[in-house]
Write a protein that holds these residues in place. Structure first.
Motif, short mmCIF file in Angstrom:
data_model
loop_
_atom_site.label_atom_id
_atom_site.label_comp_id
_atom_site.label_asym_id
_atom_site.label_seq_id
_atom_site.Cartn_x
_atom_site.Cartn_y
_atom_site.Cartn_z
N UNK A 95 -0.04 -11.60 3.41
CA UNK A 95 -0.01 -12.18 4.76
C UNK A 95 1.39 -12.18 5.36
N UNK A 96 2.41 -12.20 4.51
CA UNK A 96 3.79 -12.15 5.01
C UNK A 96 4.08 -10.82 5.71
N UNK A 97 3.29 -9.80 5.44
CA UNK A 97 3.50 -8.48 6.05
C UNK A 97 2.65 -8.25 7.30
N UNK A 98 1.74 -9.19 7.61
CA UNK A 98 0.87 -9.03 8.79
C UNK A 98 1.60 -9.60 10.01
N UNK A 99 1.88 -8.76 11.00
CA UNK A 99 2.59 -9.24 12.20
C UNK A 99 1.79 -10.32 12.92
N UNK A 100 2.45 -11.44 13.22
CA UNK A 100 1.80 -12.51 13.97
C UNK A 100 0.65 -13.17 13.22
N UNK A 101 0.71 -13.20 11.91
CA UNK A 101 -0.39 -13.75 11.11
C UNK A 101 -0.74 -15.17 11.54
N UNK A 102 -2.03 -15.41 11.71
CA UNK A 102 -2.57 -16.73 12.04
C UNK A 102 -3.54 -17.11 10.93
N UNK A 103 -3.24 -18.18 10.20
CA UNK A 103 -4.04 -18.58 9.05
C UNK A 103 -5.49 -18.91 9.40
N UNK A 104 -5.77 -19.17 10.67
CA UNK A 104 -7.14 -19.51 11.07
C UNK A 104 -7.99 -18.27 11.33
N UNK A 105 -7.36 -17.10 11.29
CA UNK A 105 -8.08 -15.86 11.61
C UNK A 105 -8.33 -15.02 10.36
N UNK A 106 -9.24 -14.09 10.49
CA UNK A 106 -9.58 -13.14 9.43
C UNK A 106 -9.07 -11.77 9.88
N UNK A 107 -8.47 -11.04 8.96
CA UNK A 107 -7.89 -9.74 9.31
C UNK A 107 -8.52 -8.62 8.48
N UNK A 108 -8.54 -7.44 9.07
CA UNK A 108 -9.06 -6.25 8.38
C UNK A 108 -7.98 -5.18 8.42
N UNK A 109 -7.81 -4.49 7.26
CA UNK A 109 -6.90 -3.35 7.20
C UNK A 109 -7.65 -2.23 6.47
N UNK A 110 -7.63 -1.04 7.03
CA UNK A 110 -8.29 0.11 6.42
C UNK A 110 -7.27 0.88 5.58
N UNK A 111 -7.67 1.20 4.36
CA UNK A 111 -6.78 1.88 3.44
C UNK A 111 -6.86 3.39 3.54
N UNK A 112 -5.85 4.01 2.95
CA UNK A 112 -5.82 5.47 2.81
C UNK A 112 -5.67 5.77 1.33
N UNK A 113 -6.54 6.63 0.82
CA UNK A 113 -6.58 6.90 -0.61
C UNK A 113 -5.81 8.15 -0.98
N UNK A 114 -4.93 8.02 -1.96
CA UNK A 114 -4.20 9.14 -2.55
C UNK A 114 -4.90 9.45 -3.87
N UNK A 115 -5.82 10.39 -3.84
CA UNK A 115 -6.65 10.70 -5.02
C UNK A 115 -5.83 11.23 -6.19
N UNK A 116 -4.80 12.01 -5.90
CA UNK A 116 -4.00 12.60 -6.96
C UNK A 116 -3.31 11.53 -7.81
#
Length: 140
Positions: A95-116
């Motif tokens: 959460x320290x890396x989420x800009x403007x983080x608000x503890x009352x909200x839920x956040x989503x981040x989509x990942x990118x996979x490095x298969x190698x």
């Protein structure tokens, strides 16, 4: 205009797996979508990694005897739902890396996979507010 059905190439939709390898961050912890588990091939152990300067969180598949290995997933046949992690230390770093983080909200981040390298990367600067399905369209 008629469709030539002989040229249609159908793909079966897997309704049991999310389309994207998302993580969700809320007050209680972090939830990894089933797609994260599938892409990483249901690893028994992972290392949680961070590049705070670039606001990147990553999950790296590892062996149980490697430094800071953390138990992660059950085998595919047993891991029937998403995976949640309530570790406060991990959540605090993320959460320290989420800009403007608000503890009352839920956040989503989509990942990118490095298969190698078997690493799932999350650019926390792209975190977006996410609403629970049953709250969509409801006024607060």
């Amino acid at each position: 205009m008629a469709i030539n059905f002989s040229t249609i190439n159908l793909e079966v939709i897997d309704i049991n797996t999310n389309a994207a390898p998302d993580i969700f961050i809320n007050q209680n912890g972090i939830t990894f979508s089933k797609r994260v588990l599938e892409d990483l091939n249901y690893p028994q152990n992972v290392q949680y990694c961070v590049d705070a300067a670039n606001k990147v969180f990553a999950i790296r598949v590892c062996k149980g005897n490697e430094a800071k290995a953390t138990p992660f997933s059950k085998p595919k046949a047993e891991q029937t739902t998403t995976l949640s992690c309530g570790n406060k230390n991990l959540r605090d770093v993320i959460v320290a890396m989420i800009p403007g983080f608000d503890a009352k909200k839920r956040y989503k981040v989509t990942g990118e996979y490095d298969a190698e390298n078997r690493v799932m990367y999350y650019d926390m600067a792209t975190a977006e507010e996410s609403y629970f399905r049953n709250n969509v369209g409801k006024a607060e």
